[in-house]
Design an enzyme around this catalytic site. Structure first.
Site, PDB file in Angstrom:
ATOM      1  NE  ARG A  41      27.235  28.202  19.290  1.00 28.82           N
ATOM      2  CZ  ARG A  41      28.336  27.533  19.589  1.00 28.82           C
ATOM      3  NH1 ARG A  41      29.005  27.796  20.689  1.00 28.82           N
ATOM      4  NH2 ARG A  41      28.781  26.580  18.790  1.00 28.82           N
TER       5      ARG A  41
ATOM      6  CG  ASN B 171      32.627  31.405  19.880  1.00 31.58           C
ATOM      7  OD1 ASN B 171      33.757  31.130  20.288  1.00 31.58           O
ATOM      8  ND2 ASN B 171      31.777  30.480  19.457  1.00 31.58           N
ATOM      9  CD  GLU B 172      33.657  28.256  16.492  1.00 26.06           C
ATOM     10  OE1 GLU B 172      32.468  27.944  16.306  1.00 26.06           O
ATOM     11  OE2 GLU B 172      34.532  27.435  16.780  1.00 26.06           O
TER      12      GLU B 172
ATOM     13  CD  GLU C 142      36.221  27.430  21.127  1.00 22.43           C
ATOM     14  OE1 GLU C 142      35.574  26.485  20.618  1.00 22.43           O
ATOM     15  OE2 GLU C 142      35.732  28.540  21.320  1.00 22.43           O
TER      16      GLU C 142
ATOM     17  CD  GLU D  90      28.379  23.351  22.481  1.00 22.34           C
ATOM     18  OE1 GLU D  90      29.112  23.929  23.299  1.00 22.34           O
ATOM     19  OE2 GLU D  90      28.477  23.504  21.243  1.00 22.34           O
TER      20      GLU D  90
ATOM     21  CG  PHE E  80      26.423  14.215  27.429  1.00 21.80           C
ATOM     22  CD1 PHE E  80      26.924  13.589  28.567  1.00 21.80           C
ATOM     23  CD2 PHE E  80      25.054  14.221  27.213  1.00 21.80           C
ATOM     24  CE1 PHE E  80      26.073  12.976  29.470  1.00 21.80           C
ATOM     25  CE2 PHE E  80      24.193  13.610  28.111  1.00 21.80           C
ATOM     26  CZ  PHE E  80      24.695  12.987  29.243  1.00 21.80           C
ATOM     27  CG  HIS E  81      31.853  19.791  23.955  1.00 22.15           C
ATOM     28  ND1 HIS E  81      33.175  19.907  24.294  1.00 22.15           N
ATOM     29  CD2 HIS E  81      31.791  19.936  22.616  1.00 22.15           C
ATOM     30  CE1 HIS E  81      33.876  20.132  23.195  1.00 22.15           C
ATOM     31  NE2 HIS E  81      33.052  20.145  22.156  1.00 22.15           N
TER      32      HIS E  81
HETATM   33  C1  GAL Z   1      33.077  25.612  19.022  1.00 18.39           C
HETATM   34  C2  GAL Z   1      32.487  26.797  19.767  1.00 18.39           C
HETATM   35  C3  GAL Z   1      32.350  26.465  21.226  1.00 18.39           C
HETATM   36  C4  GAL Z   1      31.678  25.134  21.411  1.00 18.39           C
HETATM   37  C5  GAL Z   1      32.435  24.091  20.656  1.00 18.39           C
HETATM   38  C6  GAL Z   1      31.848  22.710  20.799  1.00 18.39           C
HETATM   39  O1  GAL Z   1      32.953  25.707  17.653  1.00 18.39           O
HETATM   40  O2  GAL Z   1      33.286  27.925  19.626  1.00 18.39           O
HETATM   41  O3  GAL Z   1      31.608  27.471  21.860  1.00 18.39           O
HETATM   42  O4  GAL Z   1      30.375  25.197  20.937  1.00 18.39           O
HETATM   43  O5  GAL Z   1      32.449  24.422  19.309  1.00 18.39           O
HETATM   44  O6  GAL Z   1      32.584  21.779  20.047  1.00 18.39           O
END
Ligand code: GAL
Ligand code: ZN
Length: 654
Positions: free
Chosen positions: A103, A141-142, A300, A348, A350-351
């Protein structure tokens, strides 16, 4: 209250959507972010939109009474886009163009990317502007991708021309006579790509500023399209903090309708709570500056696992809830998480998620599900001010300048010093705002500037005026050293502030890792020390050899303090406490023990006390009122159990 998270239904078949809706409703979810990374699904091929699935999702959410922060998906261009417009892929400092496959594969200076982003924002706004689920636009996003391509180089030159007007002025600002870097043609100027040896710090600093402005332009373009097509819907973008983020959030805060931040503490131990408190107070500082209101949004955070030094650590039971309440205590309009449902694949995998791989019958989901009701009970805190008469400065351009400069000690870091000042105040029982600028000084009785490196003469004059009028300034070493071009003020460091501080700084003596210098009164200093001459100030703490270490200069009805070393925790807490006391700012209660957060909110003569016990011992809160979380009366003498939190509406009455 906002309660929910990033929701990615495009990763799942429809039957799962129905389960999601049922689970969200049961959990009291109020808002979900939809579409953040959905470009390739929303526009599978050039100009052909596929909105059907999103219609179904938004209709379903609206039917369940859940609102949407609708994202524009521009942080992740699809493969067809990158293939068609290879010039939109970012180029690293090494000059190598990055490949698709992740991304953030965009260049904010590429016209084709900017045009596509405007077009997508417009298409989404046209389609959903009247949708009952739409609560908020979340642009992108960010923002944070830095590019070093030729398009960026052109844009950088344009930005520099506007900033400096002439090459002479630029050459002067960048001190290009050093190492024979004098520019004779704008075309010679490049982004700071990988160099043979050290780059020019002024160039690096300006490039960060430029990148922030370039990204901000990209954000504004989308925002303006959204505002035009869908008037009245608030617009924001989620901020994130990190070394890699070339964004001056103070300036950005003035361009959003609600300051929204992402927060992933880098720590898993007790420092995580301190870090979260710092970030929350910083988000509020941005909000106060940008929107004039104290409220912001934790957009988030992770419901469970925290990634620290190569390991994921689970948040202990209750910790997710306490973190959410801690953010709310400090002004967040709720708590949102990344993410709703754990993905089956992807980078991600395992997030953490509110619905983990193991499903809804899990500890994490149960805790998440209970949080909805908990947050709903805190709604009367909205827009209540956070009581803070003390501020800590956190200045991103100063951080960038310090990062770009070879300093006498590489261990010096503005972020860390700001965190330490914040922590010392917290330990002394004082809540503070973390501020990125000097515009709102009249709100504060005390201001700590920790390694606030860049200071113009004008800003120094602002500080002097504020101190003369009664303000208490505490500046640490490396504050006010350079002007806004990162050129050292002549005449000894802290040049611009020297008169106000009443000191002359002759020489620095960085300390080795782990080494300390004994100070008078049993304190000790670490990291840094200096030869300080008194030119009006008096020394309140001295080095062992009798030389001044900490100084105070009375000016008008205020005081300007200087710290030439990093004080040990105890001494720092005591010093800041004494300075605050001198300014008439006293903690309302004895400082809470480590691990306990107490924040007071006020509105229209009414007070609330939010107390959270992250520690292991009961805490004697001594509050009288109604706990909004349980609906029960609280009286002085009721201990706050370890792991517990209360939101006490002070006093009697309904
Ligand atoms: C953030 C991001 C999310 C995701 C997350 C994982 O910084 O906006 O999309 O990647 O981190 O911790
Ligand atoms: Zn580029």
């Amino acid at each position: 209250m906002f309660y929910g998270g990033d929701y990615n239904p495009e990763q799942w078949p429809e039957p799962v959507w129905r389960e999601d809706l049922a689970l969200m409703r049961a959990a009291g979810v109020t808002v979900v972010t939809v579409g953040v990374f959905a470009w390739s699904v929303l526009e599978p091929s050039p100009g052909r939109y596929a909105f059907g699935w999103l219609d179904t999702v938004l209709d379903g959410l609206a039917g369940a009474g859940i609102r949407v922060a609708l994202a524009t998906p521009t942080a992740a261009p699809p493969p067809w886009f990158s293939r068609r417009h290879p010039e939109t892929l970012p180029v690293g400092p090494d000059g190598i163009r990055r490949s698709p496959g992740s991304r953030d594969t965009y260049c904010a200076s590429a016209p084709a990317y900017r045009a596509a982003a405007r077009r997508l924002a417009g298409a989404l706004a046209e389609r959903y502007r009247r949708h009952p689920a739409l609560a908020l636009w979340r642009v992108h996003n960010e923002y944070g991708t830095t590019c070093h391509c030729d398009l960026t180089a052109d844009a950088f030159r344009g930005w520099l021309e506007r900033r400096y007007g002439s090459l002479d002025a630029l050459n002067d600002a960048w001190t290009t006579t050093f190492w024979s870097q004098r520019y004779g043609d704008w075309a010679e100027i490049l982004p700071p790509r990988t160099t043979q040896y050290l780059p020019n710090p002024a160039q690096v600093l300006d490039f960060r500023r430029f990148t922030s402005d370039e990204l901000l332009d990209a954000y504004r373009e989308q925002r303006d399209v959204l505002r035009t097509v869908a008037p009245g819907v608030p617009v924001t973008t989620n901020f994130v903090l990190g070394d890699w983020v070339p964004v001056d959030h103070l300036r950005w805060s003035r361009e959003v309708d609600l300051v929204a931040v992402d927060h992933y503490p880098a720590e898993s131990g007790p420092a995580a709570e301190e870090e979260a408190a710092f970030l929350a107070d910083l988000a509020r500082g941005w909000a106060l500056d940008g929107t004039g209101r104290p409220d912001w949004l934790l957009m988030e955070t992770a419901p469970n696992l925290v990634y620290t030094r190569g390991r994921m650590h689970a948040k202990e039971p209750g910790r997710m809830t306490r973190h959410a309440l801690a953010a709310v205590a400090r002004g967040s309009r709720g708590a949102m998480f990344f993410q709703w449902r754990a993905p089956r694949g992807g980078a991600e995998v395992f997030h953490a998620a509110m619905v983990p791989h193991a499903g809804a019958e899990t500890r994490v989901h149960r805790e998440a599900a209970a949080l909805g009701a908990t947050l709903a009970r805190t709604a009367e805190l909205l827009d209540a001010a956070v009581e803070a008469r003390v501020a800590v400065g956190f200045h991103e351009p100063s951080q960038w300048a310090l990062d770009a400069t070879v300093l006498p000690s590489s261990a010096v870091d503005h972020r860390t010093e700001a965190r330490l000042a914040h922590r010392a105040l917290a330990r002394g029982g004082l809540t503070c705002d973390v501020v990125g600028g000097l515009d709102g000084l009249s709100r504060y009785a005390v201001l700590v500037l920790p390694c606030w490196y860049l200071l113009t003469d004008e800003q120094s004059a602002t500080l002097a005026g504020w101190v003369t009028g009664g303000g208490r300034l505490v500046a640490t070493y490396l504050t006010g050293v350079a002007d806004d071009r990162a050129r050292v003020h002549p005449g000894g460091r802290a040049g611009a502030l020297r008169e106000l501080l009443g000191v002359r700084l002759e020489e620095v003596h960085p300390l080795a890792e782990g080494a300390g210098r004994a100070l008078s009164g049993g304190a000790s200093g670490s990291l840094w020390s200096e030869t300080v001459h008194l030119t009006g100030a008096d020394a309140t703490i001295r080095y062992e050899d009798g030389r001044p270490a900490v100084t105070r200069h009375r000016v008008g009805s205020g005081e300007a303090w200087y710290l030439s070393t990093r004080l040990d925790d105890e001494a720092y807490v005591a010093l800041l406490g004494a300075v605050a006391e001198g300014a008439g700012v006293l903690p309302r209660r004895p400082p809470p023990p480590a691990g306990v957060e107490v924040v007071r909110r006020t509105r229209d003569g009414r007070g609330w006390l939010v107390a959270i016990n992250h520690g292991e011992r009961p805490y004697d809160l001594r509050a009288d009122g109604l706990d909004l979380l349980t609906g029960e009366a609280v009286t002085a003498g009721d201990p706050l159990r370890p792991g517990a939190a209360v939101v006490v509406r002070e006093g009697a009455g309904p």
